[in-house]
Design a protein around this motif. Structure first.
Motif, short mmCIF file in Angstrom:
data_model
loop_
_atom_site.label_atom_id
_atom_site.label_comp_id
_atom_site.label_asym_id
_atom_site.label_seq_id
_atom_site.Cartn_x
_atom_site.Cartn_y
_atom_site.Cartn_z
N GLY A 288 36.38 -6.75 -26.93
CA GLY A 288 35.55 -6.32 -28.04
C GLY A 288 36.29 -5.54 -29.10
O GLY A 288 35.69 -5.13 -30.11
N GLU A 289 37.60 -5.34 -28.93
CA GLU A 289 38.39 -4.59 -29.89
C GLU A 289 38.83 -5.49 -31.04
O GLU A 289 39.17 -6.66 -30.85
CB GLU A 289 39.62 -3.99 -29.21
N VAL A 290 38.83 -4.95 -32.25
CA VAL A 290 39.26 -5.69 -33.42
C VAL A 290 40.77 -5.88 -33.41
O VAL A 290 41.49 -5.25 -32.64
CB VAL A 290 38.85 -4.96 -34.71
N ARG A 291 41.26 -6.72 -34.30
CA ARG A 291 42.70 -6.82 -34.55
C ARG A 291 43.06 -5.91 -35.71
O ARG A 291 42.25 -5.66 -36.61
CB ARG A 291 43.09 -8.26 -34.84
N TYR A 292 44.31 -5.45 -35.69
CA TYR A 292 44.74 -4.44 -36.67
C TYR A 292 45.77 -5.02 -37.63
O TYR A 292 46.68 -5.75 -37.23
CB TYR A 292 45.33 -3.22 -35.94
#
Length: 460
Positions: free
Chosen positions: A286-290
């Motif tokens: 569920g973590e975004v890409r940076y």
């Protein structure tokens, strides 16, 4: 971290940033609402009036996700405008009023290449907002009688001796827990360097495997002279909070992250906050890409990896070692879990408080005059929060930034609290951070009606 978040529009610093004026089309679920009053979310509510989408060669559409809140459409307008202006790919904003989560929207893309939209509960790196979590944990241990704020900090780290051939600065023994919390321990990154971003150099110096762990960094720094006498002035220090994390680990007998999750976050109803990781393959579900620089691809810029043998890697995924930064900048969270944390320590009693009122007062109390930042200012760095008295109460806030991350959280005097998280740094980082703060106050002033539904149960 920069000082901002004032309740008075007239006195809020603008940092020379000009925001686009007028009514801006806000893209929601692929359609553009004609004006602020006609912005709706991805729910069963209808968008009653639409206009022809703008020319996307000049105006990039911003997809907005979340439950429609027409009375709070000002947030969609200002955040979408800001993201376009600074080329920020994705973000999320959550707002609490009187203890209720009344607004939670995602903006733009969590993954640009695959056109994956940011969901309202997407996870982001918090960067320096993590410091408030470490501060609350230390204050909990003080309440439990495990340590005192004026205890010598390094008395709890006797196992971390200086490197061979190095001598410990005699002033190290005078640094207190309180001074670490208030950034007056004696390290000044502007005078020397920030060791949390020198992982490879420190590992090489110690003769240990890279990247350097938090304990490795502390050992290295105990062999260096302090930049000033402890307690005489303020100088923002990521390293000081890493020391606090190591102390938590020694006192509890548990890894810092495990103890905070079990004894602090779970008591606040927080389920998804987690330790962030350096490498893309280790991202939390569920973590975004940076994106290290807004408007650029995932692979820009390429830098030497902190892991030997990896060569050049994206700066946001190997340019620094997240695992060593847990206590100063390593947590990942969605907006609602961070708002659960804020409302558990805000002293407003709209939700159960994790800390006693007397402890909360101590947490936000003004340090001695020599520690204010800048000297003689109307605000100060307390313990994990910047604080500015306002309208018989105070605004508390903190900001955070890493390559690929820009964040802000605010606890305002009027019972409104908010969190804004983004997956890039702007080319004009200082301009974006200042404009973000101003924009969120502007959005607050534009609210025409407050929702009555509490969204917290929808995001466990």
């Amino acid at each position: 971290m920069r000082p901002r978040s004032e309740g008075s529009k007239r006195s809020r610093p603008r940092a020379g940033v000009t925001r686009a004026g007028g009514t801006l089309p806000v893209w929601i679920c692929g359609v553009a609402a004609v004006s602020v009053s006609l912005v709706f979310g991805c729910s069963s509510k209808d968008v009653s009036t639409l206009v022809t989408p703008p020319d996307t060669t000049t105006v990039a559409p911003i997809v907005v996700t979340g439950v429609a809140e027409p009375g709070m459409a000002s947030y969609d307008t200002v955040i979408s405008s800001l993201m376009r202006e600074y080329n920020i790919p994705g973000g999320a904003v959550g707002v609490v009023k009187d203890g209720k989560l009344v607004f939670a929207h995602g903006y733009g893309y969590a993954d640009v290449a695959n056109q994956v939209s940011v969901k309202p509960d997407a996870l982001f790196r918090l960067a320096s907002l993590s410091k408030a979590i470490t501060a609350a944990t230390i204050l909990h241990l003080v309440e439990e009688g495990v340590l005192g704020l004026d205890d010598p900090a390094f008395s709890y780290l006797s196992d971390l001796s200086p490197p061979t051939g190095k001598t410990e600065d005699a002033r190290l023994s005078r640094i207190t827990i309180r001074q670490l919390l208030q950034h007056s321990g004696g390290w000044d990154r502007d005078a020397t360097f920030d060791p949390m971003f020198e992982s490879t150099m420190i590992a090489d110096s110690l003769g240990v495997a890279a990247p350097a762990s938090a304990d490795d960094v502390i050992r290295y720094m105990t062999g260096r002279p302090l930049d000033f006498d402890p307690g005489v002035r303020y100088a923002y220090s990521n390293f000081g909070y890493v020391v606090l994390g190591a102390i938590i680990q020694r006192l509890t007998g548990e890894p810092y992250v495990d103890y905070v999750k079990a004894q602090v976050l779970q008591n606040m109803g927080i389920q998804r906050m987690a330790q962030g990781h350096t490498l893309l393959k280790d991202s939390v579900p569920g973590e975004v890409r940076y994106y290290a620089v807004g408007g650029q691809g995932l692979d820009y810029p390429l830098v030497q990896s902190v892991f030997p043998g990896q060569g050049l890697v994206p700066q946001a995924y190997g340019g620094f070692y997240m695992e060593a930064m847990a206590a100063n900048g390593g947590w990942v969270s969605n907006t609602m879990d961070l708002l659960r944390f804020i409302t558990s320590v805000d002293g407003l009693h709209n939700r159960p408080q994790f800390l006693a009122d007397s402890t909360i007062r101590q947490m936000i109390a003004q340090p001695t005059a020599n520690n204010t930042w800048p000297p003689g200012s109307a605000y100060w760095y307390a313990m994990g929060w910047l604080v500015r008295p306002s309208n018989g109460d105070a605004n508390w806030w903190h900001t955070g930034g890493l390559p690929g991350t820009t964040t802000e959280m605010v606890r305002a005097y009027n019972g409104v609290e908010w969190v804004a998280l983004f997956n890039a740094r702007a080319v004009n980082d200082a301009g974006f951070t200042a404009a973000l703060d101003n924009s969120l106050w502007t959005a607050l002033q534009g609210v025409t009606s407050w929702p009555t539904t509490d969204l917290f149960p929808q995001y466990p």
